[in-house]
Design an enzyme around this catalytic site. Structure first.
Site, PDB file in Angstrom:
ATOM      1  N   ILE A  66      47.476  53.609  40.473  1.00  0.00           N
ATOM      2  CA  ILE A  66      46.551  53.185  39.419  1.00  0.00           C
ATOM      3  C   ILE A  66      45.129  53.636  39.727  1.00  0.00           C
ATOM      4  CG2 ILE A  66      45.554  51.210  38.210  1.00  0.00           C
ATOM      5  CD1 ILE A  66      48.240  49.761  38.646  1.00  0.00           C
ATOM      6  N   ARG A 126      44.878  41.939  41.449  1.00  0.00           N
ATOM      7  CA  ARG A 126      45.331  40.570  41.670  1.00  0.00           C
ATOM      8  C   ARG A 126      44.118  39.657  41.763  1.00  0.00           C
ATOM      9  NH1 ARG A 126      49.323  41.847  39.806  1.00  0.00           N
ATOM     10  NH2 ARG A 126      51.454  41.806  40.636  1.00  0.00           N
ATOM     11  N   GLU A 179      46.346  31.333  37.335  1.00  0.00           N
ATOM     12  CA  GLU A 179      46.747  31.717  35.977  1.00  0.00           C
ATOM     13  C   GLU A 179      47.897  30.829  35.499  1.00  0.00           C
ATOM     14  OE1 GLU A 179      47.710  35.874  35.899  1.00  0.00           O
ATOM     15  OE2 GLU A 179      45.810  36.477  36.795  1.00  0.00           O
ATOM     16  N   HIS A 186      45.625  38.772  31.743  1.00  0.00           N
ATOM     17  CA  HIS A 186      46.597  39.527  32.543  1.00  0.00           C
ATOM     18  C   HIS A 186      47.475  40.405  31.647  1.00  0.00           C
ATOM     19  CE1 HIS A 186      48.750  39.353  36.688  1.00  0.00           C
ATOM     20  NE2 HIS A 186      48.847  40.561  36.153  1.00  0.00           N
TER      21      HIS A 186
END
Length: 301
Positions: A146, A226, A253, A274
């Protein structure tokens, strides 16, 4: 109701001869009560796959994470028990990288407030004087799949790339005209800091009071990795001097902690729930990649 990725996943598994039981929203106790009946357990990020679940799964051969991160799995214990652990590490790379760039633009161009004002009947041209990405220094923490994709996109915007990684990734970074630097240099020089690391003991709260103090005034911080990588309380202490913060992940979360809500409601902060992998294309790839990796694992067991 079966969501898109589950529908594709179920259809593919059935086509390969698996007898599938689909239990969306199953709680931990539900899993503990039924896991002994299955050879393969497919799960999302909210379920902690620990020794108790692994020990109850006396017939388990494969643990399959419905996505990228494996920080909710006791991988070492599973492997010791002879259970393969697979995920879909490449499926959402493009989607998360695109969201990262989008969040940079939202913060730099003050798009959230501008759009919200117009929706509430306010036409305040001249209020939202933003900044360009062009020519800014982008510091990428974690230059994996990523992070490197974000660098590729950012280069097309004319950004200057720096990256920090515990591995030697200097040759990969050089392909986008960037350089590998240490973390202190990255934090102290970058206009934009973007985080792309897995959650490990080394990365837990790596963005803390000490590291945040290195960041320039008016620099911006993006996190699509994260939530636990950032110390929420430390970020609250520094938020007023930063140019902005965009988070797709939080330490908790859904958020319940008072300080998390204080952070979310801060005018310099943009939070999304998210959704890094929440695209049609990524969902299709997740289903395909998980099935492929399950079949590969079963073949060798």
């Amino acid at each position: 109701m079966v969501d898109r990725v589950s529908e594709k996943l179920l259809a593919s598994l059935v086509s390969h001869g698996f007898d599938v039981c689909y239990k969306p929203g199953a709680l931990r106790e539900d899993v503990l009560n039924i896991v002994e009946n299955y050879d393969v357990l497919i799960f999302r990020g909210r379920l902690r796959i620990d020794k108790e679940i692994i020990d109850r799964g006396v017939n388990l051969k494969v643990l399959a994470r419905y996505g990228i991160g494996l920080d909710n799995v006791d991988i070492e214990y599973a492997i010791r028990k002879g259970i393969a652990v697979v995920n879909a590490p490449s499926a959402s790379v493009i989607s998360v990288a695109e969201l990262t760039i989008a969040l940079m633009l939202i913060v730099y161009r003050k798009l959230y407030d501008a759009i919200d004002d117009v929706k509430h009947g306010k036409w305040l041209k001249g209020k939202y004087i933003g900044r360009e990405l062009y020519g800014k220094k982008l510091g990428i923490i974690g230059f994996g799949k990523i992070g490197s994709r974000v660098a590729y996109y950012a280069k097309s915007f004319g950004m200057n790339i720096m990256a920090y990684d515990i591995r030697d990734v200097s040759s990969e970074i050089s392909r986008v005209g960037g350089i590998q630097v240490d973390l202190d240099k990255l934090l102290s020089e970058a206009d934009v800091v973007s985080i792309h690391v897995p959650l490990t003991p080394l990365t837990w709260h790596m963005i803390n009071d000490k590291t945040l103090s290195l960041m320039q005034n008016e620099s911006i911080l993006i996190n699509t990795s994260r939530g636990e990588v950032i110390d929420t309380n430390a970020l609250l202490n520094h938020i007023d001097r930063l140019g902005g913060v965009a988070l797709d992940v939080l330490e908790q979360e859904p958020p319940r902690d008072e300080n998390l809500w204080k952070l979310i409601k801060h005018p310099k902060v943009v939070v999304t729930p998210h959704i890094g992998a929440e695209t049609v294309e990524a969902m299709d790839r997740i289903a395909e990649e998980i099935v492929k990796n399950i079949l590969e694992a079963v073949k060798w067991l």
